[in-house]
Design a protein around this motif. Structure first.
Motif, PDB file in Angstrom:
ATOM      1  N   SER A 167       0.816  -1.216   0.000  1.00 22.95           N
ATOM      2  CA  SER A 167       0.000   0.000   0.000  1.00 22.95           C
ATOM      3  C   SER A 167       0.847   1.263   0.000  1.00 22.95           C
ATOM      4  CB  SER A 167      -0.923   0.004   1.232  1.00 22.95           C
ATOM      5  OG  SER A 167      -1.781  -1.120   1.231  1.00 22.95           O
ATOM      6  N   ASN A 168       2.144   1.105   0.239  1.00 22.25           N
ATOM      7  CA  ASN A 168       3.060   2.251   0.325  1.00 22.25           C
ATOM      8  C   ASN A 168       3.853   2.358  -0.986  1.00 22.25           C
ATOM      9  OD1 ASN A 168       5.133   4.078   0.847  1.00 22.25           O
ATOM     10  ND2 ASN A 168       5.426   3.371   2.954  1.00 22.25           N
ATOM     11  N   PRO A 169       3.703   3.450  -1.748  1.00 18.46           N
ATOM     12  CA  PRO A 169       4.421   3.577  -3.025  1.00 18.46           C
ATOM     13  C   PRO A 169       5.932   3.420  -2.908  1.00 18.46           C
ATOM     14  CG  PRO A 169       2.740   5.285  -2.820  1.00 18.46           C
ATOM     15  CD  PRO A 169       2.825   4.609  -1.479  1.00 18.46           C
ATOM     16  N   SER A 170       6.489   3.767  -1.752  1.00 18.63           N
ATOM     17  CA  SER A 170       7.946   3.694  -1.601  1.00 18.63           C
ATOM     18  C   SER A 170       8.454   2.263  -1.408  1.00 18.63           C
ATOM     19  CB  SER A 170       8.401   4.567  -0.424  1.00 18.63           C
ATOM     20  OG  SER A 170       7.969   4.019   0.815  1.00 18.63           O
ATOM     21  N   THR A 171       7.571   1.338  -1.053  1.00 23.26           N
ATOM     22  CA  THR A 171       7.988  -0.057  -0.835  1.00 23.26           C
ATOM     23  C   THR A 171       7.241  -1.046  -1.726  1.00 23.26           C
ATOM     24  OG1 THR A 171       6.382  -0.249   0.994  1.00 23.26           O
ATOM     25  CG2 THR A 171       8.654   0.340   1.568  1.00 23.26           C
ATOM     26  N   ALA A 172       6.263  -0.572  -2.481  1.00 23.90           N
ATOM     27  CA  ALA A 172       5.393  -1.479  -3.242  1.00 23.90           C
ATOM     28  C   ALA A 172       6.160  -2.331  -4.249  1.00 23.90           C
ATOM     29  CB  ALA A 172       4.303  -0.677  -3.948  1.00 23.90           C
ATOM     30  N   GLU A 173       7.100  -1.741  -4.970  1.00 25.32           N
ATOM     31  CA  GLU A 173       7.807  -2.485  -6.012  1.00 25.32           C
ATOM     32  C   GLU A 173       8.643  -3.613  -5.416  1.00 25.32           C
ATOM     33  OE1 GLU A 173      11.061  -1.782  -9.649  1.00 25.32           O
ATOM     34  OE2 GLU A 173      10.231  -0.061  -8.563  1.00 25.32           O
ATOM     35  N   ASP A 178       9.294  -9.468  -3.803  1.00 19.95           N
ATOM     36  CA  ASP A 178       9.524 -10.453  -2.745  1.00 19.95           C
ATOM     37  C   ASP A 178       8.311 -11.362  -2.576  1.00 19.95           C
ATOM     38  OD1 ASP A 178      11.974  -9.275  -2.348  1.00 19.95           O
ATOM     39  OD2 ASP A 178      11.367  -8.139  -0.575  1.00 19.95           O
ATOM     40  N   LEU A 179       7.115 -10.785  -2.670  1.00 14.84           N
ATOM     41  CA  LEU A 179       5.898 -11.586  -2.553  1.00 14.84           C
ATOM     42  C   LEU A 179       5.810 -12.597  -3.682  1.00 14.84           C
ATOM     43  CD1 LEU A 179       3.173 -12.192  -1.230  1.00 14.84           C
ATOM     44  CD2 LEU A 179       2.184 -10.311  -2.564  1.00 14.84           C
ATOM     45  N   ASN A 180       6.130 -12.175  -4.899  1.00 17.88           N
ATOM     46  CA  ASN A 180       6.122 -13.106  -6.032  1.00 17.88           C
ATOM     47  C   ASN A 180       7.126 -14.232  -5.831  1.00 17.88           C
ATOM     48  OD1 ASN A 180       4.103 -11.717  -7.381  1.00 17.88           O
ATOM     49  ND2 ASN A 180       5.523 -10.503  -8.613  1.00 17.88           N
ATOM     50  N   THR A 181       8.269 -13.901  -5.229  1.00 21.77           N
ATOM     51  CA  THR A 181       9.260 -14.930  -4.931  1.00 21.77           C
ATOM     52  C   THR A 181       8.706 -15.928  -3.924  1.00 21.77           C
ATOM     53  OG1 THR A 181      11.110 -13.417  -5.369  1.00 21.77           O
ATOM     54  CG2 THR A 181      11.584 -15.349  -4.018  1.00 21.77           C
ATOM     55  N   LEU A 182       8.048 -15.435  -2.894  1.00 21.20           N
ATOM     56  CA  LEU A 182       7.467 -16.313  -1.876  1.00 21.20           C
ATOM     57  C   LEU A 182       6.347 -17.187  -2.437  1.00 21.20           C
ATOM     58  CD1 LEU A 182       7.314 -13.892   1.180  1.00 21.20           C
ATOM     59  CD2 LEU A 182       8.545 -16.068   1.102  1.00 21.20           C
ATOM     60  N   ARG A 194       4.997 -27.354  -2.802  1.00 24.03           N
ATOM     61  CA  ARG A 194       4.484 -26.145  -3.441  1.00 24.03           C
ATOM     62  C   ARG A 194       4.663 -24.985  -2.467  1.00 24.03           C
ATOM     63  NH1 ARG A 194       0.640 -28.940  -1.020  1.00 24.03           N
ATOM     64  NH2 ARG A 194      -1.054 -27.915   0.098  1.00 24.03           N
ATOM     65  N   SER A 195       4.414 -23.782  -2.931  1.00 26.08           N
ATOM     66  CA  SER A 195       4.514 -22.618  -2.058  1.00 26.08           C
ATOM     67  C   SER A 195       3.415 -22.645  -1.010  1.00 26.08           C
ATOM     68  CB  SER A 195       4.408 -21.323  -2.873  1.00 26.08           C
ATOM     69  OG  SER A 195       4.235 -20.210  -2.005  1.00 26.08           O
ATOM     70  N   LEU A 196       3.801 -22.777   0.238  1.00 22.46           N
ATOM     71  CA  LEU A 196       2.819 -22.778   1.317  1.00 22.46           C
ATOM     72  C   LEU A 196       2.184 -21.401   1.497  1.00 22.46           C
ATOM     73  CD1 LEU A 196       4.655 -24.975   3.980  1.00 22.46           C
ATOM     74  CD2 LEU A 196       2.957 -25.672   2.279  1.00 22.46           C
ATOM     75  N   PHE A 197       2.935 -20.362   1.177  1.00 19.71           N
ATOM     76  CA  PHE A 197       2.378 -19.015   1.322  1.00 19.71           C
ATOM     77  C   PHE A 197       1.356 -18.732   0.229  1.00 19.71           C
ATOM     78  CE2 PHE A 197       2.977 -14.208   1.540  1.00 19.71           C
ATOM     79  CZ  PHE A 197       2.214 -14.086   2.692  1.00 19.71           C
ATOM     80  N   ALA A 198       1.620 -19.191  -0.992  1.00 22.66           N
ATOM     81  CA  ALA A 198       0.646 -19.035  -2.072  1.00 22.66           C
ATOM     82  C   ALA A 198      -0.632 -19.792  -1.748  1.00 22.66           C
ATOM     83  CB  ALA A 198       1.239 -19.520  -3.394  1.00 22.66           C
ATOM     84  N   SER A 204      -5.499 -14.655  -3.614  1.00 19.34           N
ATOM     85  CA  SER A 204      -5.957 -13.302  -3.277  1.00 19.34           C
ATOM     86  C   SER A 204      -4.792 -12.396  -2.911  1.00 19.34           C
ATOM     87  CB  SER A 204      -6.947 -13.345  -2.106  1.00 19.34           C
ATOM     88  OG  SER A 204      -8.094 -14.102  -2.423  1.00 19.34           O
ATOM     89  N   GLU A 205      -5.034 -11.105  -2.992  1.00 23.48           N
ATOM     90  CA  GLU A 205      -4.074 -10.131  -2.513  1.00 23.48           C
ATOM     91  C   GLU A 205      -4.119 -10.102  -0.983  1.00 23.48           C
ATOM     92  OE1 GLU A 205      -1.904  -7.501  -4.244  1.00 23.48           O
ATOM     93  OE2 GLU A 205      -1.962  -9.418  -5.277  1.00 23.48           O
ATOM     94  N   PRO A 206      -2.990  -9.822  -0.332  1.00 23.56           N
ATOM     95  CA  PRO A 206      -2.990  -9.754   1.135  1.00 23.56           C
ATOM     96  C   PRO A 206      -4.072  -8.839   1.695  1.00 23.56           C
ATOM     97  CG  PRO A 206      -0.741  -9.773   0.344  1.00 23.56           C
ATOM     98  CD  PRO A 206      -1.618  -9.684  -0.872  1.00 23.56           C
ATOM     99  N   SER A 207      -4.268  -7.670   1.090  1.00 25.50           N
ATOM    100  CA  SER A 207      -5.257  -6.718   1.602  1.00 25.50           C
ATOM    101  C   SER A 207      -6.669  -7.293   1.579  1.00 25.50           C
ATOM    102  CB  SER A 207      -5.218  -5.424   0.792  1.00 25.50           C
ATOM    103  OG  SER A 207      -3.969  -4.777   0.954  1.00 25.50           O
ATOM    104  N   ALA A 208      -6.948  -8.165   0.619  1.00 24.75           N
ATOM    105  CA  ALA A 208      -8.292  -8.727   0.486  1.00 24.75           C
ATOM    106  C   ALA A 208      -8.602  -9.750   1.569  1.00 24.75           C
ATOM    107  CB  ALA A 208      -8.453  -9.366  -0.888  1.00 24.75           C
ATOM    108  N   LEU A 209      -7.571 -10.224   2.253  1.00 28.08           N
ATOM    109  CA  LEU A 209      -7.756 -11.279   3.245  1.00 28.08           C
ATOM    110  C   LEU A 209      -7.781 -10.760   4.679  1.00 28.08           C
ATOM    111  CD1 LEU A 209      -5.449 -14.007   1.660  1.00 28.08           C
ATOM    112  CD2 LEU A 209      -7.949 -13.940   1.654  1.00 28.08           C
ATOM    113  N   LEU A 210      -7.576  -9.466   4.844  1.00 25.25           N
ATOM    114  CA  LEU A 210      -7.644  -8.897   6.194  1.00 25.25           C
ATOM    115  C   LEU A 210      -9.053  -9.051   6.757  1.00 25.25           C
ATOM    116  CD1 LEU A 210      -5.601  -5.589   5.791  1.00 25.25           C
ATOM    117  CD2 LEU A 210      -4.800  -7.805   6.602  1.00 25.25           C
ATOM    118  N   ASN A 211      -9.116  -9.356   8.038  1.00 18.36           N
ATOM    119  CA  ASN A 211     -10.398  -9.511   8.729  1.00 18.36           C
ATOM    120  C   ASN A 211     -11.243 -10.649   8.162  1.00 18.36           C
ATOM    121  OD1 ASN A 211      -9.848  -7.179  10.386  1.00 18.36           O
ATOM    122  ND2 ASN A 211     -10.420  -5.912   8.628  1.00 18.36           N
ATOM    123  N   THR A 212     -10.577 -11.645   7.590  1.00 23.74           N
ATOM    124  CA  THR A 212     -11.269 -12.846   7.114  1.00 23.74           C
ATOM    125  C   THR A 212     -10.721 -14.054   7.861  1.00 23.74           C
ATOM    126  OG1 THR A 212      -9.681 -13.411   5.354  1.00 23.74           O
ATOM    127  CG2 THR A 212     -11.423 -11.816   4.814  1.00 23.74           C
TER     128      THR A 212
END
Length: 236
Positions: A167-173, A178-182, A194-198, A204-212
């Motif tokens: 969500s932060n433009p300075s760290t998004a890229e 890193d997320l794609n690597t994970l 397989r990727s356990l994190f995937a 879903s995107e991380p933001s979409a899973l908050l409060n779920t």
């Protein structure tokens, strides 16, 4: 060696990671990885946390270590830095937090280092193997806790951190890379098929899973005195 900024120190402290040595040292990452001492280590964790049994104690500790791992990926995306000290220089101590003793993490500032672009993937895999998978195997050798429970204890913190970082433009890229690597299955060779994190993210995107109820297992935080049921619990 790097110089930790005041913002880095603040973020680390928020996740119960402190610079220096604890007043009440319990054990180190090196001792934690020792098969001959893991029973004593888990008994210490159980005593400090007030957990009713080893299974709950193992899960409790992995949540505590998960905060350190989350800070590893936060520092990587934000500052291109990670903790890279020897195993006996990551110390776990009993520290009072919010009026209750907790198992907290202590490290030395000089053990953070800069990560070059061409070693980034290797650094991420090293974190997964040495600070996550190896510890999970040790804890499971003396408790009946599910490996998925322990991995999900780490992923809950990563989920929030990647929500913030993306969500932060300075760290998004950097965070996206890193997320794609994970999420890459090949990164997990030697750990899982397989990727356990995937799998955890379910496309879903991380933001979409908050409060779920993103978890599939219970972390037992509801069984630790002074703690509450976590927000991702599938038992709600």
């Amino acid at each position: 060696m790097t110089n930790l900024t005041s913002d880095q120190l603040r973020q680390l402290n928020m996740y119960s990671v402190y610079i220096g040595t604890p007043e009440r040292e319990l054990f180190t990452l090196k001792i934690l990885r020792d098969a001959d001492k893991i029973v004593d280590v888990l008994n210490l964790i159980q005593a400090v946390s007030g957990s009713p049994n080893r299974t709950v104690a193992a899960s409790y500790f992995m949540r505590r270590l998960g905060m350190f791992v989350a800070m590893q990926f936060t520092n990587l995306a934000t500052y291109d830095e990670v903790w890279d000290g020897e195993k006996d220089r990551l110390v776990f101590g009993a520290k009072e937090e919010y009026g209750k003793l907790a198992v907290s993490t202590f490290a030395f500032a000089e053990d953070w280092r800069y990560v070059e672009d061409d070693e980034r993937r290797d650094v991420i895999k090293h974190i997964l193997i040495e600070q996550c998978s190896a510890v999970i195997k040790q804890l499971r050798s003396v408790s009946s806790v599910s490996p998925l429970t322990l991995w999900e204890n780490i992923f809950g913190f990563l989920l929030w951190q990647y929500h913030v970082l993306l969500s932060n433009p300075s760290t998004a890229e950097e965070a996206r890379a890193d997320l794609n690597t994970l999420k890459d299955d090949t990164l997990w060779e030697g750990i899982a098929s397989r990727s356990l994190f995937a799998t955890y993210l379910k496309g879903s995107e991380p933001s979409a899973l908050l409060n779920t109820e993103v978890r599939t297992t219970c972390c037992f935080s509801k069984d630790v005195p002074g703690l509450m049921q976590c927000g991702f619990c599938p038992l709600k």
